[in-house]
Design an enzyme around this catalytic site. Structure first.
Site, PDB file in Angstrom:
ATOM      1  N   SER A 156     -85.420  78.984  43.901  1.00  0.00           N
ATOM      2  CA  SER A 156     -86.767  79.418  43.508  1.00  0.00           C
ATOM      3  C   SER A 156     -87.023  78.922  42.093  1.00  0.00           C
ATOM      4  O   SER A 156     -86.067  78.643  41.341  1.00  0.00           O
ATOM      5  CB  SER A 156     -86.810  80.946  43.519  1.00  0.00           C
ATOM      6  OG  SER A 156     -87.951  81.429  42.827  1.00  0.00           O
ATOM      7  N   TYR A 181     -83.764  89.656  42.150  1.00  0.00           N
ATOM      8  CA  TYR A 181     -84.145  88.353  42.710  1.00  0.00           C
ATOM      9  C   TYR A 181     -83.818  87.231  41.732  1.00  0.00           C
ATOM     10  O   TYR A 181     -83.196  86.228  42.097  1.00  0.00           O
ATOM     11  CB  TYR A 181     -85.646  88.374  43.017  1.00  0.00           C
ATOM     12  CG  TYR A 181     -86.167  87.160  43.745  1.00  0.00           C
ATOM     13  CD1 TYR A 181     -86.115  87.080  45.134  1.00  0.00           C
ATOM     14  CD2 TYR A 181     -86.721  86.081  43.051  1.00  0.00           C
ATOM     15  CE1 TYR A 181     -86.606  85.969  45.809  1.00  0.00           C
ATOM     16  CE2 TYR A 181     -87.203  84.967  43.715  1.00  0.00           C
ATOM     17  CZ  TYR A 181     -87.155  84.914  45.089  1.00  0.00           C
ATOM     18  OH  TYR A 181     -87.631  83.810  45.754  1.00  0.00           O
TER      19      TYR A 181
END
Ligand code: NAD
Length: 255
Positions: free
Chosen positions: A137, A150
């Protein structure tokens, strides 16, 4: 995309491919001739329809469970391509972050990548060819508040990927990350309400001022664009591309 059969004869497992980015990657690989194994949660009828559409196998292992991952990898057998894509998000200030959510995010986004990789590597090494692609990401490079688990998991996936790339450097097996910015998928749609709550914003404000505020192009990345990048990394010409973290984020991490 024209069907050129670039990946004819290759077997690919894409985790978290019943939806979003993983499904787009599965479709892109299948269009190039790969035989695709789907994984992910979801409605049984919808998954059966996807299997039919892609002529794909499916394994429904819950990747939160290392024993289930090991059983899946044993059942599937040797792979040419492993795409670790399944992931989840939880948005909360760190002091309120539920510890079971922390554990789940780390288990799915990070530990599952370790477990599938350790199981897949021996056959790839033996064959002298393999492609490992991890969906990280933009949050593997930079951070946003309220996404501590995350962001930690994605930074760790990037480090894990570099390590594996070095370990496998002379074996014909490459390992790379793809790091999308905001891609328009159910995961993004699903975190809008939590971000509204955490920041006290309206839906429109979250979309325009929080999500797309990060992307200089002012456009969501589209899942099929990520699929095309995955296909590139699987090509023979990408044999020297390893240990890289490929941003596809509309310029977000260039700032
Ligand atoms: P999504 O929610 O559409 O898909 C997630 C997939 O993971 C689904 O197939 C789901 O069934 C599967 N999954 C969830 N929990 C699972 C479990 N316990 N066991 C097995 N499968 C499980 O999400 P997406 O947006 O397509 O995200 C895919 C990946 O891309 C994730 O790793 C995510 O972190 C990453 N990513 C997404 C974006 C984005 O903007 N959507 C941006 C950067 C990175």
């Amino acid at each position: 995309m024209p069907e050129t059969g670039l990946l004819e004869g290759k077997r690919a497992l894409i985790t978290g491919s019943t939806s979003g980015i993983g499904l787009a990657m599965a479709k892109a690989l299948q269009a190039e001739g790969a035989s695709v194994i789907l994984n992910g949660l979801g409605d049984a009828d919808e998954i059966a329809a996807l299997q039919k559409e892609l002529g794909a196998d499916y394994n429904g292992a819950n990747l939160l469970d290392p024993a289930a991952i090991e059983a899946m990898m044993e059942e599937i057998g040797p792979l040419d391509i492993l795409i670790n894509n399944a992931g989840m998000q939880h948005v909360s200030p760190v002091e309120d972050f539920p510890t079971e959510k922390w554990d789940a995010v780390i288990a799915l986004n990070l530990s599952a990548v370790f477990h599938t990789t350790r199981c897949a590597v021996p056959a790839m090494k033996e064959k002298g060819w393999g492609r490992i692609i991890n969906t990280a990401s933009a949050h593997s490079i930079t951070a946003s508040p309220f996404k501590s688990a995350y962001n930690a998991s994605k930074h760790a996936v990037a480090g894990f990927t570099k390590t594996i790339a070095l370990e496998l450097a002379q074996s014909g097996v490459t390992a790379n990350c793809i790091s999308p910015g905001y891609v328009w998928t159910p995961l993004i749609e699903g975190q809008i309400p939590d971000t509204m709550k955490a920041r006290g914003l309206s839906r429109e404000e979250v979309i325009n001022d929080v999500l797309l505020a990060k992307q200089p192009t002012k456009k969501f990345v589209q899942p099929h664009e990520v699929g095309a990048l995955a296909v590139f990394l699987c090509r023979e010409e990408a044999g020297n591309v390893t240990g890289a973290n490929w941003s596809i984020d509309g310029g977000w991490t260039a700032e």
